[in-house]
Design a protein around this motif. Structure first.
Motif, mmCIF file in Angstrom:
data_model
loop_
_atom_site.group_PDB
_atom_site.id
_atom_site.type_symbol
_atom_site.label_atom_id
_atom_site.label_comp_id
_atom_site.label_asym_id
_atom_site.label_seq_id
_atom_site.Cartn_x
_atom_site.Cartn_y
_atom_site.Cartn_z
ATOM 1 N N ASP A 107 0.829 -1.209 0.000
ATOM 2 C CA ASP A 107 0.000 0.000 0.000
ATOM 3 C C ASP A 107 0.865 1.262 0.000
ATOM 4 O OD1 ASP A 107 -2.343 -1.454 -0.013
ATOM 5 O OD2 ASP A 107 -2.671 -1.306 2.157
ATOM 6 N N ALA A 108 1.929 1.255 0.792
ATOM 7 C CA ALA A 108 2.789 2.436 0.883
ATOM 8 C C ALA A 108 3.533 2.665 -0.426
ATOM 9 C CB ALA A 108 3.775 2.277 2.041
ATOM 10 N N LEU A 109 4.024 1.608 -1.049
ATOM 11 C CA LEU A 109 4.722 1.759 -2.318
ATOM 12 C C LEU A 109 3.786 2.279 -3.406
ATOM 13 C CD1 LEU A 109 6.902 -1.456 -2.223
ATOM 14 C CD2 LEU A 109 7.761 0.884 -2.324
ATOM 15 N N ALA A 110 2.518 1.904 -3.317
ATOM 16 C CA ALA A 110 1.527 2.365 -4.300
ATOM 17 C C ALA A 110 0.974 3.739 -3.968
ATOM 18 C CB ALA A 110 0.386 1.357 -4.393
ATOM 19 N N GLY A 111 1.356 4.310 -2.822
ATOM 20 C CA GLY A 111 0.886 5.632 -2.435
ATOM 21 C C GLY A 111 -0.468 5.653 -1.766
ATOM 22 N N ARG A 112 -0.990 4.476 -1.405
ATOM 23 C CA ARG A 112 -2.308 4.434 -0.765
ATOM 24 C C ARG A 112 -2.247 4.802 0.713
ATOM 25 N NH1 ARG A 112 -2.618 0.001 -4.456
ATOM 26 N NH2 ARG A 112 -1.833 -1.458 -2.887
ATOM 27 N N ILE A 113 -1.088 4.602 1.341
ATOM 28 C CA ILE A 113 -0.878 5.044 2.716
ATOM 29 C C ILE A 113 0.499 5.694 2.790
ATOM 30 C CG2 ILE A 113 -2.342 3.221 3.681
ATOM 31 C CD1 ILE A 113 0.238 1.786 4.569
ATOM 32 N N SER A 114 0.756 6.390 3.896
ATOM 33 C CA SER A 114 2.032 7.082 4.059
ATOM 34 C C SER A 114 3.086 6.158 4.672
ATOM 35 C CB SER A 114 1.846 8.301 4.970
ATOM 36 O OG SER A 114 1.539 7.874 6.305
ATOM 37 N N VAL A 115 4.333 6.612 4.632
ATOM 38 C CA VAL A 115 5.420 5.883 5.294
ATOM 39 C C VAL A 115 5.114 5.734 6.778
ATOM 40 C CG1 VAL A 115 7.856 5.982 5.939
ATOM 41 C CG2 VAL A 115 7.157 6.575 3.605
ATOM 42 N N GLN A 116 4.632 6.814 7.400
ATOM 43 C CA GLN A 116 4.333 6.768 8.832
ATOM 44 C C GLN A 116 3.233 5.757 9.137
ATOM 45 O OE1 GLN A 116 6.051 8.506 11.310
ATOM 46 N NE2 GLN A 116 4.913 7.084 12.627
ATOM 47 N N GLN A 117 2.236 5.683 8.285
ATOM 48 C CA GLN A 117 1.163 4.710 8.506
ATOM 49 C C GLN A 117 1.694 3.273 8.408
ATOM 50 O OE1 GLN A 117 -1.486 6.519 5.533
ATOM 51 N NE2 GLN A 117 -3.088 6.580 7.108
ATOM 52 N N ALA A 118 2.619 3.049 7.493
ATOM 53 C CA ALA A 118 3.220 1.719 7.389
ATOM 54 C C ALA A 118 4.031 1.402 8.641
ATOM 55 C CB ALA A 118 4.107 1.639 6.145
ATOM 56 N N LEU A 119 4.821 2.366 9.113
ATOM 57 C CA LEU A 119 5.602 2.162 10.332
ATOM 58 C C LEU A 119 4.688 1.887 11.516
ATOM 59 C CD1 LEU A 119 8.682 4.195 11.470
ATOM 60 C CD2 LEU A 119 6.882 3.644 13.095
ATOM 61 N N ASP A 120 3.619 2.661 11.641
ATOM 62 C CA ASP A 120 2.686 2.457 12.755
ATOM 63 C C ASP A 120 2.074 1.060 12.711
ATOM 64 O OD1 ASP A 120 3.156 5.000 13.681
ATOM 65 O OD2 ASP A 120 1.370 5.870 12.741
ATOM 66 N N TYR A 121 1.731 0.611 11.515
ATOM 67 C CA TYR A 121 1.097 -0.704 11.381
ATOM 68 C C TYR A 121 2.034 -1.813 11.829
ATOM 69 C CZ TYR A 121 -0.962 -4.829 9.161
ATOM 70 O OH TYR A 121 -1.480 -6.083 8.928
ATOM 71 N N TYR A 122 3.290 -1.741 11.374
ATOM 72 C CA TYR A 122 4.213 -2.846 11.661
ATOM 73 C C TYR A 122 4.905 -2.736 13.013
ATOM 74 C CZ TYR A 122 3.625 -4.486 6.894
ATOM 75 O OH TYR A 122 3.080 -4.983 5.738
ATOM 76 N N LEU A 123 5.182 -1.520 13.462
ATOM 77 C CA LEU A 123 5.982 -1.359 14.669
ATOM 78 C C LEU A 123 5.318 -0.518 15.752
ATOM 79 C CD1 LEU A 123 9.398 -0.673 12.870
ATOM 80 C CD2 LEU A 123 8.739 -2.789 14.033
ATOM 81 N N GLY A 124 4.432 0.410 15.356
ATOM 82 C CA GLY A 124 3.866 1.353 16.324
ATOM 83 C C GLY A 124 3.130 0.692 17.471
ATOM 84 N N GLY A 155 13.603 -8.070 9.402
ATOM 85 C CA GLY A 155 13.069 -7.850 8.067
ATOM 86 C C GLY A 155 12.195 -6.626 7.985
ATOM 87 N N VAL A 156 11.367 -6.410 8.998
ATOM 88 C CA VAL A 156 10.473 -5.252 9.001
ATOM 89 C C VAL A 156 11.262 -3.953 9.132
ATOM 90 C CG1 VAL A 156 8.698 -4.066 10.342
ATOM 91 C CG2 VAL A 156 8.445 -6.488 9.808
ATOM 92 N N PHE A 157 12.233 -3.896 10.054
ATOM 93 C CA PHE A 157 13.045 -2.686 10.194
ATOM 94 C C PHE A 157 13.749 -2.351 8.880
ATOM 95 C CE2 PHE A 157 13.118 -2.974 14.988
ATOM 96 C CZ PHE A 157 12.687 -1.672 15.215
ATOM 97 N N ALA A 158 14.306 -3.359 8.217
ATOM 98 C CA ALA A 158 15.008 -3.114 6.957
ATOM 99 C C ALA A 158 14.061 -2.569 5.900
ATOM 100 C CB ALA A 158 15.678 -4.397 6.474
ATOM 101 N N GLU A 159 12.856 -3.128 5.840
ATOM 102 C CA GLU A 159 11.919 -2.694 4.806
ATOM 103 C C GLU A 159 11.327 -1.324 5.128
ATOM 104 O OE1 GLU A 159 8.597 -4.747 1.876
ATOM 105 O OE2 GLU A 159 9.604 -5.925 3.418
ATOM 106 N N VAL A 160 11.039 -1.060 6.397
ATOM 107 C CA VAL A 160 10.555 0.271 6.774
ATOM 108 C C VAL A 160 11.629 1.320 6.483
ATOM 109 C CG1 VAL A 160 9.992 1.742 8.741
ATOM 110 C CG2 VAL A 160 8.875 -0.467 8.503
ATOM 111 N N GLY A 161 12.871 1.017 6.872
ATOM 112 C CA GLY A 161 13.951 1.967 6.637
ATOM 113 C C GLY A 161 14.165 2.226 5.156
ATOM 114 N N GLY A 162 14.127 1.153 4.350
ATOM 115 C CA GLY A 162 14.281 1.323 2.916
ATOM 116 C C GLY A 162 13.139 2.102 2.305
ATOM 117 N N LEU A 163 11.925 1.835 2.757
ATOM 118 C CA LEU A 163 10.754 2.553 2.259
ATOM 119 C C LEU A 163 10.862 4.047 2.544
ATOM 120 C CD1 LEU A 163 7.783 2.441 1.128
ATOM 121 C CD2 LEU A 163 7.063 2.185 3.516
ATOM 122 N N ALA A 164 11.233 4.386 3.781
ATOM 123 C CA ALA A 164 11.357 5.798 4.155
ATOM 124 C C ALA A 164 12.456 6.483 3.342
ATOM 125 C CB ALA A 164 11.643 5.915 5.655
#
Length: 444
Positions: free
Chosen positions: A101-118, A243-252
């Motif tokens: 969703d974040a790569l497609a622009g449907r949600i923000s980077v912060q929303q992705a971080l919140d979902y996986y880690l927040g 894996g999640v930290f690496a992908e969140v960091g790369g996404l941001a």
């Protein structure tokens, strides 16, 4: 049709990609656990009409996305070649929905971080990632080398049924699996019989990595009942976190490179991965991955990318531009990490280091029985990771088999590349691309 329209059609045809990139599931071998996990995922690059295919296996904690940048270059530079990047069956355990969703622009980077880690620091967070319960996945303690190689063999045979000649390769642990596959006994048929060549990218056996004895192997197997089926790379008791930290960091770093880091202040990010000054997204990402600042214990993720600037932003200057590293880790559907890496796989790979039948292989029911008959051209490249052991292992493989030395290529990139650089370096500075292309062309 008017000339101007014809010209437009021709222009669009020239601009179209040479071949689509597709990710498909391939039925794997029957294994422990529900049958829905008896599959692997293959991302294919290059023309379907190609008569040769380079099948690549990722390394420790790695995913098929590790090979995306190189695969695009290889199919462009080597006529008649496809590249198939393999994701192991454990990739089916991942929930990557919000990254897509974040790569497609449907949600923000912060929303992705919140979902996986927040939710780890804010229990009220909704929606939230639901980690899998390791207690319900005990069958994965048996997801070892034999099963992984049987899965890969299904991929190899699929390519052969399509009339393709197969070169098998891998990075790091995937390179070790490549050497094991060539020597493996598949019900009486040696693995090398189905291949045309081997490509070892900073990995292998015969001393390339760990050389445990039988007692150490038995101890590691016993620890599976204590620690669970998956490796906990960051020591957080959250095997999926690396894996999640690496992908969140790369996404941001990819989406908002110069914005203040989204992860630097996150309390569960290990302190040794946090820059000493407020950093940008790409600054924090580079600091965590670059060989000069990333912890030595995480050498399997190191690149030589540049330096953290005085303002906290990243300054490129070495072989891997940080944008390429971010692009590698921020991609779907084939990402660059394996959130749930089965510990049994690395135990088994270490145990077959000698590539011969011995007490360890018998204890684990492993079948590396045909090393001496392997007669395939070999490519091997080493970085600074193992201090020369990768090429020493490759030379031992050549000496103890029928591998033709005259048709093999050994590359020492240890002076200017770290472990991930062969996958992320800029094409004009990538020693792997420069040397493997002539090797692959020579196999025609």
């Amino acid at each position: 049709m008017r000339p101007s329209v014809l010209a437009l059609v021709a222009c669009l045809a020239c601009a179209a990609p040479a071949a689509a990139e597709t990710t498909t599931a391939v039925r794997g071998a029957p294994g422990p656990g529900p049958s829905k996990y008896d599959k692997v995922f293959v991302t294919k690059f290059g023309p379907r009409s190609a008569k040769r295919v380079l099948v690549l296996m990722p390394g420790y904690y790695g995913g098929a996305g590790d090979f995306t940048l190189d695969a695009r270059e290889l199919v462009r530079r080597v006529p008649g070649l496809q590249v198939w990047a393999v994701d192991r069956r454990s990739e089916a355990l991942e929930d990557t929905s919000r990254f897509k969703d974040a790569l497609a622009g449907r949600i923000s980077v912060q929303q992705a971080l919140d979902y996986y880690l927040g939710w780890l620091t804010n229990p009220a967070q909704q929606p939230r990632f639901q980690p899998l319960d390791q207690a319900q996945l005990g069958f994965a303690k048996q997801w070892g080398l034999s099963l992984a190689l049987q899965d890969v063999r299904r991929v190899v045979l699929s390519a052969r049924r399509q009339g393709k000649r197969v070169i098998l390769g891998g990075h790091s642990l995937g390179a070790s699996m490549t050497a094991a596959y060539a020597s493996w006994d598949f019900g009486g048929r040696p693995g090398y019989k189905d291949l045309e060549g081997l490509v070892l990218i900073d990995g292998g056996l015969l001393g390339s990595f760990s050389t445990p004895d039988l007692a150490a192997t038995k101890k590691a197997i016993a620890q599976l009942d204590v620690n669970g089926p998956f490796v906990d790379l960051l020591g957080l008791k959250l095997p999926w976190a690396a894996g999640v930290f690496a992908e969140v960091g790369g996404l941001a770093a990819l989406k908002q490179p110069t914005a203040p880091s989204a992860v630097q202040s996150f309390p569960l990010l290990p302190p040794q991965l946090k820059p000493p000054i407020p950093a940008t997204n790409r600054g924090a990402f580079g600091y965590a991955f670059d060989a000069t600042t990333s912890p030595a214990a995480l050498s399997i993720i190191h690149v030589q990318a540049g330096t953290l600037g005085p303002t906290g932003d990243w300054v490129d200057g070495e072989v891997s531009p940080i944008a390429r590293v971010a692009q590698t880790f921020a991609q779907e559907p084939a990402n660059a990490t394996e959130w749930y890496f089965p510990a049994k796989l690395s135990i088994d790979v270490d145990a077959v280091n000698a590539l011969t039948r011995n007490a360890q292989s018998d204890y684990l029911d492993l079948r590396p029985w045909h090393r001496r008959d392997v007669d395939l051209p070999l490519y091997a490249l080493q970085t600074d990771l193992t201090r020369g052991r990768v090429l020493r292992g490759a030379k031992r493989l050549i000496a103890g088999s029928k591998v033709p030395r005259s048709k093999s290529v050994l590359v020492d990139a240890s002076s200017d590349e770290s472990h991930l650089d062969p996958l992320t370096a800029a094409p004009d500075r990538n020693r792997f691309l420069k040397t493997v292309v002539p090797f692959l062309r020579s196999l025609r």
